[in-house]
Design an enzyme around this catalytic site. Structure first.
Site, PDB file in Angstrom:
ATOM      1  N   ARG A 166      45.289  49.281  36.823  1.00  0.00           N
ATOM      2  CA  ARG A 166      46.305  48.550  36.038  1.00  0.00           C
ATOM      3  C   ARG A 166      46.426  47.089  36.475  1.00  0.00           C
ATOM      4  NH1 ARG A 166      45.494  52.745  33.963  1.00  0.00           N
ATOM      5  NH2 ARG A 166      47.009  54.303  33.279  1.00  0.00           N
ATOM      6  N   SER A 234      54.258  54.814  29.862  1.00  0.00           N
ATOM      7  CA  SER A 234      54.665  54.954  31.272  1.00  0.00           C
ATOM      8  C   SER A 234      55.419  53.704  31.717  1.00  0.00           C
ATOM      9  CB  SER A 234      53.433  55.114  32.165  1.00  0.00           C
ATOM     10  OG  SER A 234      52.658  56.192  31.716  1.00  0.00           O
ATOM     11  N   GLU A 332      55.758  44.354  31.356  1.00  0.00           N
ATOM     12  CA  GLU A 332      56.069  43.027  31.887  1.00  0.00           C
ATOM     13  C   GLU A 332      57.286  42.440  31.176  1.00  0.00           C
ATOM     14  OE1 GLU A 332      53.889  38.787  31.190  1.00  0.00           O
ATOM     15  OE2 GLU A 332      52.721  40.606  30.952  1.00  0.00           O
TER      16      GLU A 332
HETATM   17  C1  LIG Z   1      53.386  55.124  23.892  1.00  0.00           C
HETATM   18  C2  LIG Z   1      52.581  54.249  24.802  1.00  0.00           C
HETATM   19  C3  LIG Z   1      51.531  54.796  25.540  1.00  0.00           C
HETATM   20  C4  LIG Z   1      50.761  53.998  26.381  1.00  0.00           C
HETATM   21  N1  LIG Z   1      49.749  54.573  27.069  1.00  0.00           N
HETATM   22  C5  LIG Z   1      48.978  53.835  27.896  1.00  0.00           C
HETATM   23  C6  LIG Z   1      47.903  54.431  28.626  1.00  0.00           C
HETATM   24  O1  LIG Z   1      47.632  55.619  28.502  1.00  0.00           O
HETATM   25  N2  LIG Z   1      47.190  53.643  29.455  1.00  0.00           N
HETATM   26  C7  LIG Z   1      47.453  52.312  29.602  1.00  0.00           C
HETATM   27  O2  LIG Z   1      46.739  51.655  30.380  1.00  0.00           O
HETATM   28  N3  LIG Z   1      48.451  51.711  28.926  1.00  0.00           N
HETATM   29  C8  LIG Z   1      49.226  52.437  28.083  1.00  0.00           C
HETATM   30  N4  LIG Z   1      50.254  51.844  27.396  1.00  0.00           N
HETATM   31  C9  LIG Z   1      50.524  50.402  27.595  1.00  0.00           C
HETATM   32  C10 LIG Z   1      49.925  49.487  26.494  1.00  0.00           C
HETATM   33  O3  LIG Z   1      49.564  50.228  25.359  1.00  0.00           O
HETATM   34  C11 LIG Z   1      48.686  48.721  26.972  1.00  0.00           C
HETATM   35  O4  LIG Z   1      49.003  47.981  28.123  1.00  0.00           O
HETATM   36  C12 LIG Z   1      48.147  47.780  25.900  1.00  0.00           C
HETATM   37  O5  LIG Z   1      46.906  47.253  26.309  1.00  0.00           O
HETATM   38  C13 LIG Z   1      49.082  46.627  25.550  1.00  0.00           C
HETATM   39  O6  LIG Z   1      48.567  45.991  24.399  1.00  0.00           O
HETATM   40  P1  LIG Z   1      49.486  45.075  23.488  1.00  0.00           P
HETATM   41  O7  LIG Z   1      48.598  44.435  22.470  1.00  0.00           O
HETATM   42  O8  LIG Z   1      50.612  45.845  22.951  1.00  0.00           O
HETATM   43  O9  LIG Z   1      49.975  43.993  24.530  1.00  0.00           O
HETATM   44  P2  LIG Z   1      51.406  43.284  24.604  1.00  0.00           P
HETATM   45  O10 LIG Z   1      52.409  44.268  25.049  1.00  0.00           O
HETATM   46  O11 LIG Z   1      51.680  42.538  23.350  1.00  0.00           O
HETATM   47  O12 LIG Z   1      51.136  42.243  25.789  1.00  0.00           O
HETATM   48  C14 LIG Z   1      50.909  42.700  27.103  1.00  0.00           C
HETATM   49  C15 LIG Z   1      50.520  41.489  27.971  1.00  0.00           C
HETATM   50  O13 LIG Z   1      49.256  40.989  27.543  1.00  0.00           O
HETATM   51  C16 LIG Z   1      49.356  39.617  27.172  1.00  0.00           C
HETATM   52  N5  LIG Z   1      48.433  39.425  26.057  1.00  0.00           N
HETATM   53  C17 LIG Z   1      48.453  39.995  24.831  1.00  0.00           C
HETATM   54  N6  LIG Z   1      47.366  39.619  24.127  1.00  0.00           N
HETATM   55  C18 LIG Z   1      46.659  38.780  24.927  1.00  0.00           C
HETATM   56  C19 LIG Z   1      45.442  38.048  24.775  1.00  0.00           C
HETATM   57  N7  LIG Z   1      44.730  38.100  23.640  1.00  0.00           N
HETATM   58  N8  LIG Z   1      45.015  37.283  25.804  1.00  0.00           N
HETATM   59  C20 LIG Z   1      45.708  37.215  26.971  1.00  0.00           C
HETATM   60  N9  LIG Z   1      46.867  37.863  27.167  1.00  0.00           N
HETATM   61  C21 LIG Z   1      47.324  38.651  26.156  1.00  0.00           C
HETATM   62  C22 LIG Z   1      50.827  39.417  26.805  1.00  0.00           C
HETATM   63  O14 LIG Z   1      51.217  38.061  26.937  1.00  0.00           O
HETATM   64  C23 LIG Z   1      51.487  40.306  27.836  1.00  0.00           C
HETATM   65  O15 LIG Z   1      51.498  39.632  29.073  1.00  0.00           O
HETATM   66  C24 LIG Z   1      51.038  52.611  26.527  1.00  0.00           C
HETATM   67  C25 LIG Z   1      52.086  52.062  25.774  1.00  0.00           C
HETATM   68  C26 LIG Z   1      52.853  52.860  24.917  1.00  0.00           C
HETATM   69  C27 LIG Z   1      53.937  52.235  24.097  1.00  0.00           C
END
Ligand SMILES: Cc1cc2nc3c(=O)[nH]c(=O)nc-3n(C[C@H](O)[C@H](O)[C@H](O)COP(=O)(O)OP(=O)(O)OC[C@H]3O[C@@H](n4cnc5c(N)ncnc54)[C@H](O)[C@@H]3O)c2cc1C
Length: 334
Positions: A166, A234, A332
């Protein structure tokens, strides 16, 4: 300056926790060539910029006094290599699960264990997403990113991304890079990764869709659907403690799940700790600990960051008091 989107843009529907949130300005980025202008305009106007993908790993405050850049670049392509190796390249705004489904439908192995993780492709490297025995870094080839410190596009390989559990360089240098494209190694003649306990009974598997379907079934049976009940998956990392701390913990909690790490440290289950501390199903106003999965904090409707963080602090303090182990938050504050 390209006109920003309307003032006080509502982001309540842009975060899976469904927290009440808005941004003074917001701008949809549909082409990565817009990035230099975005940052130049923001610097000229003295405004901070933050990036938002699917909003599934962030805890948004009620009001952001800057520009929220909504990553919406689309496009994906495959290129073949020798011996059935395939490289997939996807742009940052693509939905992660759609990319998984698209590659699996073509019989390509590699991403099936990572099905149904919410969010965008561009955010996947930020915390090195992982599930069911596979992490992004296991499939990672390279990515392109816009480096805000130099104003240039850079290509970063696995070593430069500094992936760990992570974790990545993007967490060490927050805000420096905008990930624009991600390239992953897939295989036409791959084999299933069934090391994870709940997948080990699948038997002979000859198509990645079998694994993907099993993962989807497991995930939907365990986690509350964020479209129905706001959550960020999580909420806490599984704590990794030293061998000595782990041994002392196991002596008093012999039934606790514990996973020895290669370096001798022990990974414990945050969900188990929260449940044993009596907090599964605990509710505080509009927020609570899921009654289905103790690692998931949920928004029953209309909650703000302040209310959610009040609950998170209560969970951390209760677990620490009971077990002497301090949980660390995964999503975050943005
Ligand atoms: C129901 C649920 C289940 C999940 N299960 C898992 C799991 O099994 N494993 C796991 O690892 N995670 C899991 N997650 C967490 C999440 O899905 C991941 O971390 C995912 O990659 C976040 O993507 P996002 O586009 O929503 O990012 P966001 O939440 O929009 O952003 C997360 C971070 O990334 C930055 N960011 C976004 N896009 C970019 C970019 N293009 N360049 C640079 N920085 C950027 C943002 O500024 C922020 O700091 C889960 C979340 C939920 C809600």
């Amino acid at each position: 300056m390209t006109p920003p989107m309307p003032l006080n843009y509502d982001l309540t529907g842009h975060n899976t926790l469904g927290l009440r949130a808005s941004s003074h300005y917001a701008r949809r980025i549909e082409d990565e060539a817009e990035l230099p202008d975005l940052f130049a305009d923001a610097a000229r106007d003295g405004l901070p910029v933050r990036l938002l993908g699917g909003g599934s790993n962030v805890i948004l405050g009620e009001q952001y006094e800057g520009i929220t850049a909504l990553m919406a670049t689309r496009g994906r392509a495959l290129s073949g290599g020798a011996g059935g190796a395939v490289l997939v390249e996807a742009r940052a705004g693509e939905t992660w699960h759609d990319l998984v489904g698209w590659t699996v439908a073509q019989g390509l192995w590699g991403l099936e264990n990572l099905a149904l993780i919410p969010g965008t492709v561009g955010a996947a490297p930020i915390q090195n997403i992982g599930a069911y025995g596979v992490e992004l870094c296991d499939r990672f080839h390279a990515l392109d990113a816009y480096d805000r410190t130099t104003g240039s596009v850079v290509t970063l390989g696995p070593a430069e991304c500094r992936f760990a559990y992570r974790h990545s360089v993007f967490k060490e240098q927050p805000g420096r890079y905008v990930v624009t494209r991600v390239r992953l190694n897939l295989a036409r003649n791959g084999k299933p990764e069934l090391g994870y306990r709940e997948l080990s009974g699948l038997g002979p598997v000859d198509h990645p869709a079998t694994v993907m379907d099993a993962v989807i079934k497991l995930r939907t049976s365990k986690l509350p659907d964020w479209r129905v009940l706001g959550n960020a998956g999580s909420f806490f990392h599984n704590p990794v403690v030293s061998a000595a701390v782990g041994a002392a913990f196991m002596a008093t909690n012999p039934a606790a799940p514990a996973y020895p790490q290669a370096d001798g440290a022990i990974k414990l289950s945050a969900g188990w700790l929260i449940e044993q501390a009596g907090l599964k199903g605990y509710r505080a106003g509009p927020v609570g600990v899921s009654d289905r999965h103790a690692l998931v904090l949920v928004n029953y409707g209309g909650a703000t960051r302040t209310e959610l963080m009040g609950l998170a602090d209560h969970v951390v303090a209760t677990v620490e008091e009971r077990f002497g182990i301090r949980l660390k938050r995964e999503p975050e504050l943005l």
